[in-house]
Design an enzyme around this catalytic site. Structure first.
Site, short mmCIF file in Angstrom:
data_model
loop_
_atom_site.label_atom_id
_atom_site.label_comp_id
_atom_site.label_asym_id
_atom_site.label_seq_id
_atom_site.Cartn_x
_atom_site.Cartn_y
_atom_site.Cartn_z
N ILE A 82 40.94 39.39 38.81
CA ILE A 82 40.67 37.98 38.50
C ILE A 82 39.18 37.70 38.67
O ILE A 82 38.57 37.00 37.85
CB ILE A 82 41.50 37.04 39.43
CG1 ILE A 82 43.00 37.29 39.24
CG2 ILE A 82 41.16 35.57 39.12
CD1 ILE A 82 43.90 36.49 40.19
N THR A 95 41.66 41.82 56.87
CA THR A 95 40.82 41.41 55.74
C THR A 95 41.06 39.94 55.42
O THR A 95 40.12 39.15 55.32
CB THR A 95 41.17 42.25 54.48
OG1 THR A 95 40.91 43.61 54.75
CG2 THR A 95 40.35 41.79 53.27
N TYR A 125 51.22 39.46 54.51
CA TYR A 125 50.35 38.96 53.45
C TYR A 125 50.49 37.44 53.34
O TYR A 125 49.50 36.71 53.36
CB TYR A 125 50.71 39.65 52.13
CG TYR A 125 49.95 39.19 50.91
CD1 TYR A 125 48.57 39.33 50.83
CD2 TYR A 125 50.61 38.63 49.82
CE1 TYR A 125 47.87 38.91 49.69
CE2 TYR A 125 49.93 38.23 48.68
CZ TYR A 125 48.56 38.37 48.62
OH TYR A 125 47.88 37.96 47.49
P1 NAD Z 1 42.00 42.66 43.14
O1 NAD Z 1 42.50 43.66 44.13
O2 NAD Z 1 41.72 43.13 41.77
O3 NAD Z 1 40.75 41.87 43.71
C1 NAD Z 1 40.42 41.78 45.08
C2 NAD Z 1 38.97 42.14 45.20
O4 NAD Z 1 38.54 41.96 46.55
C3 NAD Z 1 38.69 43.61 44.85
O5 NAD Z 1 37.57 43.68 44.00
C4 NAD Z 1 38.41 44.26 46.21
O6 NAD Z 1 37.54 45.38 46.11
C5 NAD Z 1 37.79 43.09 46.95
N1 NAD Z 1 37.90 43.19 48.41
C6 NAD Z 1 39.01 43.48 49.15
N2 NAD Z 1 38.72 43.43 50.46
C7 NAD Z 1 37.41 43.11 50.56
C8 NAD Z 1 36.53 42.89 51.65
N3 NAD Z 1 36.94 43.00 52.92
N4 NAD Z 1 35.23 42.58 51.39
C9 NAD Z 1 34.78 42.47 50.11
N5 NAD Z 1 35.59 42.65 49.04
C10 NAD Z 1 36.88 42.96 49.26
O7 NAD Z 1 43.13 41.51 43.10
P2 NAD Z 1 43.23 40.19 42.23
O8 NAD Z 1 44.58 40.20 41.62
O9 NAD Z 1 42.05 39.98 41.38
O10 NAD Z 1 43.25 39.08 43.40
C11 NAD Z 1 42.19 38.15 43.62
C12 NAD Z 1 42.67 37.07 44.57
O11 NAD Z 1 43.79 36.38 43.99
C13 NAD Z 1 43.15 37.59 45.92
O12 NAD Z 1 42.71 36.72 46.93
C14 NAD Z 1 44.67 37.55 45.81
O13 NAD Z 1 45.28 37.38 47.07
C15 NAD Z 1 44.87 36.35 44.90
N6 NAD Z 1 46.15 36.44 44.17
C16 NAD Z 1 46.28 37.22 43.05
C17 NAD Z 1 47.49 37.24 42.37
C18 NAD Z 1 47.70 38.05 41.12
O14 NAD Z 1 48.77 37.92 40.49
N7 NAD Z 1 46.76 38.85 40.67
C19 NAD Z 1 48.59 36.49 42.84
C20 NAD Z 1 48.42 35.76 44.01
C21 NAD Z 1 47.20 35.72 44.65
#
Ligand code: NAD
Length: 333
Positions: free
Chosen positions: A19, A100, A154
């Site tokens: 995202i 995290t 989570y």
């Molecule tokens: P993703 O895993 O692609 O993105 C998470 C990013 O955070 C990654 O680039 C990762 O390298 C980075 N990251 C993780 N821990 C870190 C840290 N300690 N320091 C710096 N960077 C760190 O996942 P996504 O799907 O893009 O999710 C983005 C956000 O949206 C998250 O907060 C997730 O909880 C939330 N979310 C996503 C979904 C979905 O359907 N994709 C649903 C609910 C919530």
């Protein structure tokens, strides 16, 4: 495009993720300068190719560490998306998930609060836990399973993030808004951390079986990331949204079995569909929810949110990206 004088300086944590990279692309397209803070645990450099490299810079570090090198007040807006994400990751690495999601968000909020910089916190529909009230509405009670099951860590860690952000808003006047994402899908999403649609699409492209957990009658809603991202900037732009929680997703539901069938049909695949018991996939005592659907009234009224991308289109675009990005996907799987 913004003029030079109104060019915003924006921090996106998790900006190399699924995202996050779409958000960075959107911000750059509207003329912002972006700093990406990401430790590349699940994010990928490849997600940023195609975004003009002179419009963003990357701090490759965990949030709490990376933020120490940033001057408070440097940013006009902060989007905090960095998190430990994905059912598989959460079950296999609960310590990393909890630490995290709680510590990094706490560090980010403390940083933003020093200069009251507007901040958006990414939360999740998981926060509703086992609630059976459908559709899920922002002020509903949350119902979590017992703490012996790490799968709920989570949800709980993200709920703490929400409490903390709302507390900073109330106690220190921080303009913080919370987006509770439901399943978000689209190009650049990878399947190895348990995300269902990229798993299905990749299997369908290879002719492998699509593994549906349980009877496949669990119902979800899927929203394209390209509909989700403009809603994030709209929430940030409205001062009335600060201090509030917003569901963000699609109101249309589909069962996981129907989703598998749709993927096979849309991609004209020969793949069979295979049912796999939850215990086999996630170990004993895994609890899944039968139905998850957002009430979108609040976000519709606040920012006119109305997703337009149809699921077959998302499936085709995701398939096209997987075909193009295939070598990278094989490496990271
Ligand atoms: P993703 O895993 O692609 O993105 C998470 C990013 O955070 C990654 O680039 C990762 O390298 C980075 N990251 C993780 N821990 C870190 C840290 N300690 N320091 C710096 N960077 C760190 O996942 P996504 O799907 O893009 O999710 C983005 C956000 O949206 C998250 O907060 C997730 O909880 C939330 N979310 C996503 C979904 C979905 O359907 N994709 C649903 C609910 C919530």
């Amino acid at each position: 495009m913004n003029t030079q004088s109104e060019q915003r300086h924006v921090l996106v944590t998790g900006g190399a993720g699924f995202i996050g990279s779409h958000l960075v692309e959107h911000l750059v397209a509207r003329g912002d300068r972006v700093v990406i803070l990401d430790n590349f645990s699940t994010g990928r450099r490849e997600n940023l190719t195609g975004i003009a490299s002179d419009r963003y810079e990357v701090i490759d570090a965990p949030v709490g560490e990376g933020i120490q090198g940033c001057e408070p007040g440097t940013f006009d807006e902060i989007y905090h998306l960095a998190a430990a994400v994905g059912v598989r990751l959460v079950i296999e690495q609960p310590i990393q998930t909890i630490e995290t999601n709680v510590h990094e968000t706490s560090a980010m909020l403390r940083f933003a609060a020093r200069t009251r910089t507007p901040i958006l916190i990414a939360s999740t529909s998981e926060v509703y836990g086992k609630s059976s009230r459908i559709p899920f509405s922002e002020d509903d009670d949350v119902v979590f399973g017992p703490t012996i099951y790490s799968r709920w860590s989570y949800a709980c860690s993200k709920a703490i993030d929400e409490y903390l952000a709302l507390a900073y808003h109330r106690e220190q006047g921080l303009p913080a808004v919370i987006a509770r994402f439901f399943n978000t899908v689209g190009p650049r999403q990878v399947g190895e951390y348990g995300m269902v649609l990229p798993r299905f699409v990749r299997a369908a492209l290879r002719g492998d079986s699509l593994q549906v957990y349980g009877d496949g009658q669990q119902v979800r809603s899927f929203c394209d990331v390209r509909d989700v991202v403009p809603a994030l900037t709209a929430l940030m732009a409205s001062p009335l949204c600060a201090g509030r929680v917003f569901n963000l997703g699609s109101g249309r539901t589909i069962s996981i079995l129907e989703l598998a069938e749709l993927v096979v049909r849309t991609l004209e695949s020969v793949s069979p569909i295979e049912h796999v018991p939850y215990e086999t996939a996630f170990g004993p005592d895994f609890e899944d929810l039968r139905l998850r659907q957002p009430d979108l009234t609040r976000i519709r009224e606040a920012v006119g949110f109305s997703p337009v991308t149809e699921l077959p289109q998302t499936i085709r675009d995701l398939a096209q990206w997987i075909r193009r990005d295939g070598a990278v996907m094989e490496r990271s799987a």
